[in-house]
Design an enzyme around this catalytic site. Structure first.
Site, mmCIF file in Angstrom:
data_model
loop_
_atom_site.group_PDB
_atom_site.id
_atom_site.type_symbol
_atom_site.label_atom_id
_atom_site.label_comp_id
_atom_site.label_asym_id
_atom_site.label_seq_id
_atom_site.Cartn_x
_atom_site.Cartn_y
_atom_site.Cartn_z
ATOM 1 N N GLY A 123 0.838 -1.202 0.000
ATOM 2 C CA GLY A 123 0.000 0.000 0.000
ATOM 3 C C GLY A 123 0.866 1.242 0.000
ATOM 4 N N GLY A 134 -0.762 4.696 0.042
ATOM 5 C CA GLY A 134 -1.617 5.885 0.159
ATOM 6 C C GLY A 134 -0.981 6.872 1.123
ATOM 7 N N GLY A 151 0.388 4.845 4.203
ATOM 8 C CA GLY A 151 1.469 3.969 3.742
ATOM 9 C C GLY A 151 2.735 4.764 3.431
ATOM 10 N N LYS A 183 -13.559 3.292 15.686
ATOM 11 C CA LYS A 183 -13.478 4.741 15.930
ATOM 12 C C LYS A 183 -13.901 5.546 14.706
ATOM 13 C CE LYS A 183 -9.601 5.529 13.490
ATOM 14 N NZ LYS A 183 -8.827 6.578 12.879
ATOM 15 N N LYS A 217 -10.018 7.040 0.510
ATOM 16 C CA LYS A 217 -11.291 6.428 0.911
ATOM 17 C C LYS A 217 -11.597 6.806 2.359
ATOM 18 C CE LYS A 217 -11.572 3.992 -2.868
ATOM 19 N NZ LYS A 217 -12.502 4.500 -3.857
ATOM 20 N N GLN A 257 -13.486 5.248 5.839
ATOM 21 C CA GLN A 257 -13.843 3.931 6.371
ATOM 22 C C GLN A 257 -15.085 3.948 7.266
ATOM 23 O OE1 GLN A 257 -10.413 4.679 6.005
ATOM 24 N NE2 GLN A 257 -10.374 3.219 4.351
HETATM 25 N N1 LIG Z 1 -4.384 8.367 6.455
HETATM 26 C C1 LIG Z 1 -4.309 8.297 7.748
HETATM 27 O O1 LIG Z 1 -4.134 9.306 8.443
HETATM 28 C C2 LIG Z 1 -4.375 6.952 8.400
HETATM 29 C C3 LIG Z 1 -3.884 6.826 9.674
HETATM 30 C C4 LIG Z 1 -3.935 5.592 10.308
HETATM 31 C C5 LIG Z 1 -4.491 4.508 9.620
HETATM 32 N N2 LIG Z 1 -4.960 4.653 8.358
HETATM 33 C C6 LIG Z 1 -5.504 3.460 7.693
HETATM 34 O O2 LIG Z 1 -4.556 2.996 6.744
HETATM 35 C C7 LIG Z 1 -5.227 2.341 5.666
HETATM 36 C C8 LIG Z 1 -4.731 2.917 4.359
HETATM 37 O O3 LIG Z 1 -5.067 4.277 4.319
HETATM 38 P P1 LIG Z 1 -4.247 5.347 3.499
HETATM 39 O O4 LIG Z 1 -4.565 6.649 4.125
HETATM 40 O O5 LIG Z 1 -2.830 4.964 3.355
HETATM 41 O O6 LIG Z 1 -4.910 5.184 2.046
HETATM 42 P P2 LIG Z 1 -5.521 6.348 1.117
HETATM 43 O O7 LIG Z 1 -6.979 6.407 1.297
HETATM 44 O O8 LIG Z 1 -4.697 7.584 1.252
HETATM 45 O O9 LIG Z 1 -5.165 5.853 -0.356
HETATM 46 C C9 LIG Z 1 -5.854 4.948 -1.106
HETATM 47 C C10 LIG Z 1 -4.887 3.848 -1.491
HETATM 48 O O10 LIG Z 1 -5.632 2.831 -2.139
HETATM 49 C C11 LIG Z 1 -4.941 2.456 -3.306
HETATM 50 N N3 LIG Z 1 -5.907 1.918 -4.260
HETATM 51 C C12 LIG Z 1 -6.804 2.606 -5.016
HETATM 52 N N4 LIG Z 1 -7.501 1.734 -5.764
HETATM 53 C C13 LIG Z 1 -7.033 0.489 -5.467
HETATM 54 C C14 LIG Z 1 -7.368 -0.822 -5.899
HETATM 55 N N5 LIG Z 1 -8.323 -1.035 -6.801
HETATM 56 N N6 LIG Z 1 -6.699 -1.860 -5.353
HETATM 57 C C15 LIG Z 1 -5.745 -1.656 -4.433
HETATM 58 N N7 LIG Z 1 -5.381 -0.436 -4.006
HETATM 59 C C16 LIG Z 1 -6.024 0.611 -4.511
HETATM 60 C C17 LIG Z 1 -4.247 3.691 -3.773
HETATM 61 O O11 LIG Z 1 -3.182 3.370 -4.601
HETATM 62 C C18 LIG Z 1 -3.782 4.266 -2.459
HETATM 63 O O12 LIG Z 1 -2.574 3.655 -2.081
HETATM 64 C C19 LIG Z 1 -6.713 2.525 5.925
HETATM 65 O O13 LIG Z 1 -7.220 1.377 6.550
HETATM 66 C C20 LIG Z 1 -6.767 3.674 6.906
HETATM 67 O O14 LIG Z 1 -7.893 3.632 7.744
HETATM 68 C C21 LIG Z 1 -4.894 5.845 7.728
#
Ligand SMILES: NC(=O)c1ccc[n+]([C@@H]2O[C@H](COP(=O)([O-])OP(=O)(O)OC[C@H]3O[C@@H](n4cnc5c(N)ncnc54)[C@H](O)[C@@H]3O)[C@@H](O)[C@H]2O)c1
Length: 349
Positions: free
Chosen positions: A11, A13, A16, A205, A296, A298
């Site tokens: 991942g 995003g 990540g 949460k 996205k 959640q």
């Molecule tokens: N962003 C935050 O502040 C944060 C903090 C803690 C935990 N999280 C958790 O981390 C997880 C990832 O969140 P994020 O913020 O890194 O993601 P994001 O929402 O920023 O990004 C979306 C990701 O999904 C990928 N994507 C899009 N279409 C796809 C597909 N068809 N198949 C596979 N991947 C695809 C994209 O390449 C990108 O890496 C989530 O569960 C989120 O709840 C996020």
């Protein structure tokens, strides 16, 4: 000393990429990890260039974490099997709706003794019912899955602002090894041997944060939001006690519990989109497209998954806040009725 462990991040995003900054630096500096860290990047075109190519040449994820350099030992790979096949540690950090698809690709193509660390917040729903994401990865791939959750808004972590996080591990030695991989002087890691509660906190949460966004959209103020946070926390504890016996209530006092709940109800994207849902009258899907540039949320999907479980177990009446948030998002319940749900919430749960 055993051979250095190879890390793959699944991942790329917002989160990540932020955690990739820390992991990349640790892998470059610590002997117990191989220097090169593979990062599986879901390939996209950005301004006519492949995102993997941008990351590997400019060392920046311009789409999901613009303005931050990634360490040069982070190598973006568009093929998830290639990224993971030689890895000893898999760091899962994807929106939860993509997990099963990725597992299908990885099945039979990874080291059997690899361990996983999931940073994914959400629940899985299949025909068999609702389950933890860590269980899905474990069942699909046979690897041991630890979790990391906490009050960690990705942008603030990327900026190096101090915060805490919680690793929920399956055994202490593995927990310590993962801690060394992700800690930084501004990223304090506490390890607990209660992975299930840590993960449930992270999933639920986002539902509560959606409720916090509703009261912001209604212009209610901080006292009302504090009530949402308190009642939401009570439902989180109750949910854990009801469906996951053996969980420790003290885990709710770690960063993954109360701290993450507070930060998400004030700062996160779930709150922001839920507020706009009230003020704009648009659907959650429309707002996600308009406001999040491919990211996205959640909260609403997790509310739906939880609602299906509660309905199945006939205990909707014990979780009025979760149920109201689901019904507002998906069944046209008026948002103003959310305040009635707070007023009539049972005093003791
Ligand atoms: N962003 C935050 O502040 C944060 C903090 C803690 C935990 N999280 C958790 O981390 C997880 C990832 O969140 P994020 O913020 O890194 O993601 P994001 O929402 O920023 O990004 C979306 C990701 O999904 C990928 N994507 C899009 N279409 C796809 C597909 N068809 N198949 C596979 N991947 C695809 C994209 O390449 C990108 O890496 C989530 O569960 C989120 O709840 C996020």
């Amino acid at each position: 000393m055993s051979a250095p462990k190879k890390i793959a991040i699944i991942g790329s995003g917002n989160w990540g990429s932020a955690i990739g900054k820390i992991i990349g630096k640790n892998a470059a500096n610590l002997d117990q990890f191989e220097t090169q860290v593979n990062m599986w990047v879901f390939e996209e075109m950005v301004d006519g260039r492949k995102l993997t190519e941008i990351i590997n040449t400019d060392h920046e994820n311009v789409k999901y974490l613009p303005g931050h350099k990634l360490p040069e030992n982070i190598v973006a790979i568009p093929d998830v099997v290639e990224a993971c096949m030689s890895a000893d540690i898999h760091v899962w950090v994807l929106p939860h709706q993509f997990v099963r698809g990725v597992c299908q690709k990885l099945k039979g193509n990874i080291k059997p003794d690899a361990v996983a660390l999931s940073l994914i917040k959400g629940l899985d729903e299949s025909q068999a019912g609702v389950d933890l994401i860590s269980n899905v990865i474990n069942q699909e791939l046979g690897v041991e899955v630890n979790v990391l959750m906490g009050a960690n808004l990705a942008k603030e972590v990327a900026n190096g602002h101090f915060c805490e996080t919680t690793i929920g591990c399956r055994n202490e030695a593995c927990g310590q090894m993962l801690k060394e991989m992700v800690q930084a002087d501004y990223f304090r890691v506490v390890v607990v041997e209660d992975a299930t509660t840590v993960e449930i906190c992270g999933a639920l949460k986002n539902i509560v944060a959606t409720g916090a966004g509703f009261v912001d959209g209604l212009g209610m103020g901080d006292n009302t939001k504090a009530a949402v946070i308190r009642l939401g926390l009570m439902e989180m504890v109750k949910f854990t006690e009801t469906f996951y016996q053996g969980s420790q209530t003290s885990t709710f006092l770690e960063s993954c519990g109360i701290a993450d709940l507070v930060t998400t109800c004030y700062g996160g994207r779930n709150r922001r989109v839920a507020e706009a849902f009230v003020t704009s009258g648009k659907t959650i899907d429309e707002l996600e497209q308009e406001m999040l540039n491919g990211q996205k949320i959640q909260g609403p999907p997790t509310a739906k998954e939880v609602y299906h479980l509660l309905k199945d177990k006939k205990c909707e009446d014990q979780f009025p806040l979760f149920v109201a948030i689901y019904k507002i998002c998906y069944e046209g319940m008026p948002v103003k009725d959310f305040i009635g749900c707070l007023k009539n919430h049972p005093e003791h749960m």
